[in-house]
Design an enzyme around this catalytic site. Structure first.
Site, PDB file in Angstrom:
ATOM      1  N   ALA A  55      26.861  33.669  51.706  1.00  0.00           N
ATOM      2  CA  ALA A  55      25.466  34.042  51.265  1.00  0.00           C
ATOM      3  C   ALA A  55      25.826  34.957  49.858  1.00  0.00           C
ATOM      4  CB  ALA A  55      24.578  34.664  52.097  1.00  0.00           C
TER       5      ALA A  55
ATOM      6  N   ASP B 252      24.959  29.864  35.911  1.00  0.00           N
ATOM      7  CA  ASP B 252      25.830  29.305  37.112  1.00  0.00           C
ATOM      8  C   ASP B 252      25.303  27.867  37.793  1.00  0.00           C
ATOM      9  OD1 ASP B 252      27.391  31.441  37.159  1.00  0.00           O
ATOM     10  OD2 ASP B 252      26.074  32.562  38.687  1.00  0.00           O
TER      11      ASP B 252
ATOM     12  N   LYS C  23      23.782  40.561  40.801  1.00  0.00           N
ATOM     13  CA  LYS C  23      22.932  39.437  40.185  1.00  0.00           C
ATOM     14  C   LYS C  23      21.422  39.479  40.635  1.00  0.00           C
ATOM     15  CE  LYS C  23      26.780  36.308  39.934  1.00  0.00           C
ATOM     16  NZ  LYS C  23      27.102  34.878  39.189  1.00  0.00           N
TER      17      LYS C  23
ATOM     18  N   SER D  78      38.277  40.204  37.272  1.00  0.00           N
ATOM     19  CA  SER D  78      37.780  39.237  36.514  1.00  0.00           C
ATOM     20  C   SER D  78      38.515  38.849  35.263  1.00  0.00           C
ATOM     21  CB  SER D  78      36.376  39.684  35.942  1.00  0.00           C
ATOM     22  OG  SER D  78      35.885  38.839  34.933  1.00  0.00           O
ATOM     23  N   LEU D  79      38.689  37.561  34.976  1.00  0.00           N
ATOM     24  CA  LEU D  79      39.385  36.950  34.124  1.00  0.00           C
ATOM     25  C   LEU D  79      38.580  36.781  32.723  1.00  0.00           C
ATOM     26  CD1 LEU D  79      41.614  34.696  35.830  1.00  0.00           C
ATOM     27  CD2 LEU D  79      42.264  36.545  34.756  1.00  0.00           C
TER      28      LEU D  79
END
Length: 143
Positions: free
Chosen positions: A128, A103, A66, A15-16
């Site tokens: 998915a 998102d 999530k 992750s950035l």
């Protein structure tokens, strides 16, 4: 006191998000830091406890959590209700643990908005993964 934020997921080392968020914290002289938290599913409740105790000011969530984070939250707001997918968790002014989904808005603002006459176009979603409910809902909202 320095505010602490993090992104949780597994794996998370790619992750950035810390680079991005820490850049803006520094640029705007915000007394905060953003880090990676590589958590197993069994430690999700500890992360929620850290937010409730204000040891963490908020977190972002990526795969595979999530949807798995939802039972640990007090309420879902906005697009998180429709997608059953959360990418942001924070404590509100009433000390309620809130799950949000940014998102959907991010896709709409960053991509779909730039399409000329995106309405009534066709789209194919392949995969998915954790963000797919948000992509699908964003496409539906954009008609």
């Amino acid at each position: 006191m320095k505010k602490k934020f993090a992104i949780i997921g597994k794996p998370i080392s790619h992750s950035l998000s810390p680079v991005l968020h820490n850049y803006w914290f520094k640029k705007y002289k915000i007394h905060a830091e953003y880090s990676l938290l590589n958590l197993d599913e069994t430690n999700l409740s500890k992360a929620m406890k850290d937010i409730r105790n204000k040891d963490l000011s908020g977190i972002n969530i990526t795969l595979p959590y999530k949807q798995k984070i939802i039972p640990l939250l007090d309420k879902l707001i906005n697009d998180a209700k429709s997608t059953h997918s959360v990418n942001t968790v924070y404590l509100d002014e009433k000390d309620t643990l809130v799950g949000e989904n940014t998102d959907v808005y991010g896709l709409q603002a960053g991509y779909l908005k730039s399409l000329v006459k995106a309405e009534n176009k066709s789209a194919l979603v392949i995969g998915a993964g954790g963000v797919s409910p948000s992509v699908i809902f964003s496409l539906q909202k954009s008609k």
